[in-house]
Every structure is written in structure tokens, then in C-alpha cells.
Design a protein around this motif. Structure first.
Motif, PDB file in Angstrom:
ATOM      1  N   MET A  38       0.838  -1.175   0.000  1.00 24.94           N
ATOM      2  CA  MET A  38       0.000   0.000   0.000  1.00 24.94           C
ATOM      3  C   MET A  38       0.887   1.245   0.000  1.00 24.94           C
ATOM      4  SD  MET A  38      -2.935   0.841   2.744  1.00 24.94           S
ATOM      5  CE  MET A  38      -2.468   2.075   3.908  1.00 24.94           C
ATOM      6  N   ASP A  39       0.786   2.052  -1.068  1.00 25.11           N
ATOM      7  CA  ASP A  39       1.570   3.284  -1.165  1.00 25.11           C
ATOM      8  C   ASP A  39       0.968   4.367  -0.279  1.00 25.11           C
ATOM      9  OD1 ASP A  39       3.232   2.070  -2.968  1.00 25.11           O
ATOM     10  OD2 ASP A  39       2.288   2.939  -4.737  1.00 25.11           O
ATOM     11  N   VAL A  72       5.054  11.195   0.537  1.00 26.77           N
ATOM     12  CA  VAL A  72       4.780  10.280  -0.570  1.00 26.77           C
ATOM     13  C   VAL A  72       5.771   9.127  -0.433  1.00 26.77           C
ATOM     14  CG1 VAL A  72       4.727   9.979  -3.070  1.00 26.77           C
ATOM     15  CG2 VAL A  72       4.056  12.168  -2.080  1.00 26.77           C
ATOM     16  N   ALA A  73       5.251   7.888  -0.440  1.00 30.83           N
ATOM     17  CA  ALA A  73       6.132   6.723  -0.294  1.00 30.83           C
ATOM     18  C   ALA A  73       5.580   5.546  -1.085  1.00 30.83           C
ATOM     19  CB  ALA A  73       6.277   6.353   1.174  1.00 30.83           C
ATOM     20  N   HIS A  74       6.490   4.742  -1.582  1.00 26.97           N
ATOM     21  CA  HIS A  74       6.140   3.521  -2.308  1.00 26.97           C
ATOM     22  C   HIS A  74       6.451   2.326  -1.410  1.00 26.97           C
ATOM     23  CE1 HIS A  74       5.571   0.746  -5.596  1.00 26.97           C
ATOM     24  NE2 HIS A  74       6.768   0.221  -5.352  1.00 26.97           N
ATOM     25  N   ALA A  75       5.480   1.441  -1.298  1.00 27.86           N
ATOM     26  CA  ALA A  75       5.637   0.261  -0.444  1.00 27.86           C
ATOM     27  C   ALA A  75       6.260  -0.884  -1.235  1.00 27.86           C
ATOM     28  CB  ALA A  75       4.285  -0.173   0.110  1.00 27.86           C
ATOM     29  N   GLY A  76       7.096  -1.599  -0.591  1.00 27.85           N
ATOM     30  CA  GLY A  76       7.697  -2.781  -1.204  1.00 27.85           C
ATOM     31  C   GLY A  76       7.923  -3.847  -0.139  1.00 27.85           C
ATOM     32  N   GLY A  87      11.243  -9.056   2.024  1.00 25.92           N
ATOM     33  CA  GLY A  87      11.315 -10.401   2.590  1.00 25.92           C
ATOM     34  C   GLY A  87       9.965 -10.779   3.162  1.00 25.92           C
ATOM     35  N   PRO A  88       9.853 -12.016   3.610  1.00 26.15           N
ATOM     36  CA  PRO A  88       8.581 -12.498   4.146  1.00 26.15           C
ATOM     37  C   PRO A  88       8.146 -11.697   5.382  1.00 26.15           C
ATOM     38  CG  PRO A  88      10.168 -14.303   3.943  1.00 26.15           C
ATOM     39  CD  PRO A  88      10.888 -13.028   3.637  1.00 26.15           C
ATOM     40  N   GLY A  89       6.988 -11.069   5.281  1.00 25.54           N
ATOM     41  CA  GLY A  89       6.432 -10.324   6.407  1.00 25.54           C
ATOM     42  C   GLY A  89       7.122  -9.010   6.709  1.00 25.54           C
ATOM     43  N   ILE A  90       8.059  -8.597   5.874  1.00 30.54           N
ATOM     44  CA  ILE A  90       8.782  -7.341   6.114  1.00 30.54           C
ATOM     45  C   ILE A  90       8.396  -6.339   5.018  1.00 30.54           C
ATOM     46  CG2 ILE A  90      11.027  -6.238   6.293  1.00 30.54           C
ATOM     47  CD1 ILE A  90      12.169  -8.953   7.118  1.00 30.54           C
ATOM     48  N   ARG A  91       7.795  -5.247   5.433  1.00 30.25           N
ATOM     49  CA  ARG A  91       7.371  -4.199   4.489  1.00 30.25           C
ATOM     50  C   ARG A  91       8.366  -3.049   4.566  1.00 30.25           C
ATOM     51  NH1 ARG A  91       2.428  -3.104   1.415  1.00 30.25           N
ATOM     52  NH2 ARG A  91       2.408  -5.316   1.704  1.00 30.25           N
ATOM     53  N   GLU A  92       8.708  -2.503   3.415  1.00 30.76           N
ATOM     54  CA  GLU A  92       9.677  -1.411   3.339  1.00 30.76           C
ATOM     55  C   GLU A  92       9.050  -0.262   2.556  1.00 30.76           C
ATOM     56  OE1 GLU A  92      14.231  -1.485   2.191  1.00 30.76           O
ATOM     57  OE2 GLU A  92      12.965  -1.848   0.448  1.00 30.76           O
ATOM     58  N   TYR A  93       9.245   0.963   3.002  1.00 30.34           N
ATOM     59  CA  TYR A  93       8.749   2.147   2.306  1.00 30.34           C
ATOM     60  C   TYR A  93       9.929   2.996   1.848  1.00 30.34           C
ATOM     61  CZ  TYR A  93       4.008   1.282   3.886  1.00 30.34           C
ATOM     62  OH  TYR A  93       2.764   0.734   4.084  1.00 30.34           O
ATOM     63  N   ILE A  94       9.864   3.406   0.618  1.00 24.11           N
ATOM     64  CA  ILE A  94      10.862   4.329   0.076  1.00 24.11           C
ATOM     65  C   ILE A  94      10.096   5.555  -0.379  1.00 24.11           C
ATOM     66  CG2 ILE A  94      12.566   4.722  -1.720  1.00 24.11           C
ATOM     67  CD1 ILE A  94      13.020   1.679  -1.726  1.00 24.11           C
ATOM     68  N   GLY A  95      10.463   6.728   0.141  1.00 24.81           N
ATOM     69  CA  GLY A  95       9.695   7.912  -0.206  1.00 24.81           C
ATOM     70  C   GLY A  95      10.387   9.194   0.165  1.00 24.81           C
ATOM     71  N   ILE A  96       9.576  10.246   0.221  1.00 25.33           N
ATOM     72  CA  ILE A  96      10.100  11.570   0.491  1.00 25.33           C
ATOM     73  C   ILE A  96       9.093  12.347   1.334  1.00 25.33           C
ATOM     74  CG2 ILE A  96       9.124  12.552  -1.605  1.00 25.33           C
ATOM     75  CD1 ILE A  96      11.727  14.229  -1.803  1.00 25.33           C
TER      76      ILE A  96
END
Length: 109
Positions: free
Chosen positions: A1-2, A22-26, A29-38
Motif C-alpha cells: 500500500m503506497d 509520498v512513499a512507495h511500499a515494497g 522479505g517475508p512479512g517485512i514491508r519497506e517504504y521508500i519515499g520523500i
């Protein structure tokens, strides 16, 4: 979810700041969510928008008072755009001279 949202922050000194996130979800790994944004400080833009809205409202109120005063005094005004050679009459002037309201009339060249 972004993510894409704005925050309003009350700073310790009483100042109010606005942030846009603003962030993009990725998945990282299993069960680990990462957000890259600004995160951007949009305080100046928000203040300019608020000021523009306040000025537009004040202009609307001023125009309404002018139209009411013209109606009560039974006077009107017109605007002549010399570049486009177009004349626009106020509502009251249209009533006085029986011109269809808000009709822009082209003058002859």
C-alpha cells in the motif's frame, strides 16, 4: 500500500508547518514491508493558497458591496478593454439601459 498524505504540525514555538509525504511500499522479505519515499515541507505553498483564497473572498465581498451600492443609487459602470475593443456593462447599467445582463458588446473599429 503506497502512501500519499499531508500532515499539519504544531511546532514548540507555536508555528504551524505542513508536510507532504509520498512513499512507495515494497516487500523486503517475508512479512517485512519497506517504504521508500520523500517528505516535503509545503508550508509556503499552503500559506500562499490560504492567502489567495482570502483575497478572492475579499474581492467577491467587495464586488457584492459595489453592486448593491450601484443598485441602491441607481448608477452603473462599464469596462472598456482597448486591446480586444470590448465593452462590458455592470448589471445595474444593463437594467438602466435595458441591455441584456452581462453581455459583452463589440464596438466598431
Amino acid at each position: 500500500m503506497d502512501l500519499d498524505f499531508e500532515h499539519r504540525l504544531l511546532m514548540p514555538d507555536g508555528d504551524i508547518r505542513y508536510l507532504h509525504v509520498v512513499a512507495h511500499a515494497g516487500n523486503h522479505g517475508p512479512g517485512i514491508r519497506e517504504y521508500i519515499g520523500i517528505v516535503s515541507d509545503i508550508t509556503d505553498r499552503k500559506r500562499a493558497e490560504d492567502e489567495r483564497q482570502a483575497l478572492a473572498s475579499a474581492l467577491q465581498q467587495s464586488n457584492a458591496r459595489l453592486e448593491e451600492a450601484q443598485r441602491l443609487a441607481h448608477i452603473g459602470h462599464y469596462e472598456w478593454n482597448l486591446i480586444e475593443n470590448r465593452v462590458t456593462y455592470s448589471d445595474e447599467l444593463c437594467r438602466i439601459y435595458a441591455i441584456p445582463p452581462r453581455k459583452a458588446l463589440l464596438t466598431q473599429r
